[in-house]
Motif scaffolding. Structure first.
Motif, mmCIF file in Angstrom:
data_model
loop_
_atom_site.group_PDB
_atom_site.id
_atom_site.type_symbol
_atom_site.label_atom_id
_atom_site.label_comp_id
_atom_site.label_asym_id
_atom_site.label_seq_id
_atom_site.Cartn_x
_atom_site.Cartn_y
_atom_site.Cartn_z
ATOM 1 N N UNK A 231 0.826 -1.203 0.000
ATOM 2 C CA UNK A 231 0.000 0.000 0.000
ATOM 3 C C UNK A 231 0.863 1.259 0.000
ATOM 4 N N UNK A 232 1.963 1.226 0.747
ATOM 5 C CA UNK A 232 2.866 2.376 0.812
ATOM 6 C C UNK A 232 3.541 2.617 -0.524
ATOM 7 N N UNK A 233 3.975 1.556 -1.182
ATOM 8 C CA UNK A 233 4.607 1.714 -2.499
ATOM 9 C C UNK A 233 3.601 2.256 -3.514
ATOM 10 N N UNK A 234 2.372 1.760 -3.475
ATOM 11 C CA UNK A 234 1.345 2.265 -4.389
ATOM 12 C C UNK A 234 1.128 3.764 -4.166
ATOM 13 N N UNK A 235 1.056 4.172 -2.915
ATOM 14 C CA UNK A 235 0.874 5.596 -2.610
ATOM 15 C C UNK A 235 2.064 6.412 -3.088
ATOM 16 N N UNK A 236 3.274 5.887 -2.901
ATOM 17 C CA UNK A 236 4.473 6.600 -3.345
ATOM 18 C C UNK A 236 4.470 6.790 -4.858
ATOM 19 N N UNK A 237 4.155 5.742 -5.604
ATOM 20 C CA UNK A 237 4.146 5.857 -7.065
ATOM 21 C C UNK A 237 3.032 6.788 -7.528
ATOM 22 N N UNK A 238 1.916 6.798 -6.816
ATOM 23 C CA UNK A 238 0.851 7.741 -7.145
ATOM 24 C C UNK A 238 1.331 9.182 -6.960
ATOM 25 N N UNK A 239 2.083 9.427 -5.890
ATOM 26 C CA UNK A 239 2.630 10.764 -5.651
ATOM 27 C C UNK A 239 3.634 11.147 -6.730
ATOM 28 N N UNK A 240 4.546 10.242 -7.059
ATOM 29 C CA UNK A 240 5.549 10.538 -8.089
ATOM 30 C C UNK A 240 4.868 10.837 -9.427
ATOM 31 N N UNK A 241 3.772 10.143 -9.702
ATOM 32 C CA UNK A 241 3.109 10.288 -10.997
ATOM 33 C C UNK A 241 2.473 11.659 -11.199
ATOM 34 N N UNK A 242 2.155 12.360 -10.118
ATOM 35 C CA UNK A 242 1.428 13.633 -10.235
ATOM 36 C C UNK A 242 2.151 14.826 -9.628
ATOM 37 N N UNK A 243 2.982 14.602 -8.624
ATOM 38 C CA UNK A 243 3.612 15.714 -7.914
ATOM 39 C C UNK A 243 4.723 16.340 -8.753
ATOM 40 N N UNK A 244 4.759 17.651 -8.791
ATOM 41 C CA UNK A 244 5.891 18.342 -9.417
ATOM 42 C C UNK A 244 7.017 18.383 -8.387
ATOM 43 N N UNK A 245 7.703 17.263 -8.285
ATOM 44 C CA UNK A 245 8.699 17.053 -7.236
ATOM 45 C C UNK A 245 9.956 17.862 -7.538
ATOM 46 N N UNK A 246 10.206 18.884 -6.719
ATOM 47 C CA UNK A 246 11.342 19.769 -6.972
ATOM 48 C C UNK A 246 12.683 19.048 -6.819
ATOM 49 N N UNK A 247 12.709 17.967 -6.046
ATOM 50 C CA UNK A 247 13.952 17.201 -5.918
ATOM 51 C C UNK A 247 14.330 16.548 -7.243
ATOM 52 N N UNK A 248 13.344 16.040 -7.963
ATOM 53 C CA UNK A 248 13.606 15.447 -9.273
ATOM 54 C C UNK A 248 14.029 16.516 -10.263
ATOM 55 N N UNK A 249 13.334 17.636 -10.265
ATOM 56 C CA UNK A 249 13.654 18.712 -11.210
ATOM 57 C C UNK A 249 15.049 19.268 -10.929
ATOM 58 N N UNK A 250 15.410 19.398 -9.658
ATOM 59 C CA UNK A 250 16.739 19.903 -9.294
ATOM 60 C C UNK A 250 17.834 19.009 -9.858
ATOM 61 N N UNK A 251 17.624 17.720 -9.824
ATOM 62 C CA UNK A 251 18.647 16.772 -10.250
ATOM 63 C C UNK A 251 18.635 16.510 -11.759
ATOM 64 N N UNK A 252 17.441 16.558 -12.365
ATOM 65 C CA UNK A 252 17.369 16.147 -13.768
ATOM 66 C C UNK A 252 16.644 17.080 -14.710
ATOM 67 N N UNK A 253 16.116 18.183 -14.173
ATOM 68 C CA UNK A 253 15.377 19.104 -15.017
ATOM 69 C C UNK A 253 13.949 18.652 -15.266
ATOM 70 N N UNK A 254 13.196 19.488 -15.996
ATOM 71 C CA UNK A 254 11.798 19.176 -16.254
ATOM 72 C C UNK A 254 11.641 17.918 -17.098
ATOM 73 N N UNK A 255 12.601 17.650 -17.986
ATOM 74 C CA UNK A 255 12.503 16.457 -18.829
ATOM 75 C C UNK A 255 12.513 15.191 -17.978
ATOM 76 N N UNK A 256 13.333 15.174 -16.932
ATOM 77 C CA UNK A 256 13.379 14.017 -16.037
ATOM 78 C C UNK A 256 12.057 13.870 -15.291
ATOM 79 N N UNK A 257 11.485 14.983 -14.852
ATOM 80 C CA UNK A 257 10.198 14.936 -14.155
ATOM 81 C C UNK A 257 9.126 14.327 -15.047
ATOM 82 N N UNK A 258 9.034 14.824 -16.288
ATOM 83 C CA UNK A 258 7.998 14.318 -17.183
ATOM 84 C C UNK A 258 8.207 12.840 -17.495
#
Length: 302
Positions: free
Chosen positions: A213-240
């Motif tokens: 259940x926790x993993x499902x919730x995490x992947x749901x968050x990654x799928x929709x959240x504009x996670x600034x940690x991802x953008x910081x490391x890889x840019x908007x292309x990595x986020x998308x």
């Protein structure tokens, strides 16, 4: 790690007469949510007991020390909410907790987001307790906590909270217009309430497995959240790209599909190879676990 245990003889009369014990329980649940999040395996790019993920400067033992250092903080914030203290006192309480965390981790930021997120969530639980004692209502729900945050602190969070212009989140906000943790808390954790918590509770009902259940919730968050940690490391292309990756995983059934762990392992490999870390999503997973536990522990107990 030593987690504060639930008070013995915990009953409705005890809660009414001693909100300190209630606050200790909130502290226990917050620390437990952080420990459960850190202990969850197969979080792509994130620290787990078996891997450092994409973090060369962090490991599981460091997260345990950090959580140990935070014990008592969430109790303090719960009491702050119960006593209806002003916004500045809540902020200062968080600053003190952050200093304790950094001392315990040799200045490595392990839980700054959690201090902010769960600090306000804990304060909201305390405020709900004080208000429900007056109204006679007998539950505290995730929606109650959300509404309390927006009603009490939304304006000050949006307009009076000083932002660090050099933080990763603010750099991404200035460069790409991406909102972050402040906006999420100010919204009353709408991403958690509308996405992560329903996913968590649905999978738990179907599997009785908190890890799935926790993993499902995490992947749901990654799928929709504009996670600034991802953008910081890889840019908007990595986020998308990772959003599309996780959306496809969820579309195919998520953790309910056959051989789902193979798909998760592919994502783990990709995140590490590209040095990506969904830290913002991990923070909100901690909030998800906390809100679920608060609803469970205090249902009809007030």
């Amino acid at each position: 790690m030593q987690i504060v245990q639930l008070p013995s003889g915990f009953n409705s009369n005890h809660i009414r007469s001693n909100h300190i014990d209630f606050a200790k329980t909130v502290d226990h649940l917050a620390c437990l949510a952080l420990l459960d999040e850190a202990s969850l395996e197969h979080k792509p790019g994130l620290v787990c007991p078996s891997t450092q993920g994409s973090h060369a400067d962090m490991n599981y033992a460091l997260f345990q020390r950090s959580i140990d250092a935070l014990q008592g903080y969430f109790q303090a914030q719960c009491i702050n909410g119960y006593n209806h203290v002003d916004f500045e006192k809540i902020r200062q309480c968080g600053v003190t907790a952050e200093q304790k965390m950094l001392t315990a981790t040799a200045q490595i930021n392990t839980h700054k987001g959690a201090i902010f997120n769960l600090g306000f969530a804990s304060a909201a639980v305390g405020k709900c307790l004080s208000e429900k004692r007056l109204s006679g209502k007998r539950t505290i729900t995730a929606q109650d906590i959300s509404q309390c945050i927006t009603d009490t602190w939304q304006y000050e969070l949006q307009h009076h909270l000083q932002r660090n212009p050099h933080s990763h989140g603010q750099c991404m906000r200035n460069q790409y217009g991406i909102t972050g943790a402040i906006e999420e808390v100010a919204s009353g954790f709408q991403t958690v309430l509308t996405l992560a918590l329903p996913q968590y509770q649905d999978i738990y009902r179907k599997t009785a497995d908190k890890k799935s259940a926790s993993l499902q919730a995490l992947f749901a968050l990654i799928s929709e959240l504009k996670d600034t940690n991802i953008v910081w490391r890889g840019g908007l292309s990595a986020l998308y790209l990772v959003q599309d990756m996780t959306r496809q995983f969820l579309k195919q059934g998520g953790v309910l599909q056959k051989n789902w762990m193979q798909e998760v392992e592919k994502m783990e490999t990709y995140f590490i190879q590209h040095h990506l870390s969904p830290g913002g999503s991990a923070d909100l997973l901690g909030v998800t676990l906390f809100l679920d536990q608060v609803e469970h522990e205090f249902h009809h107990m007030l």
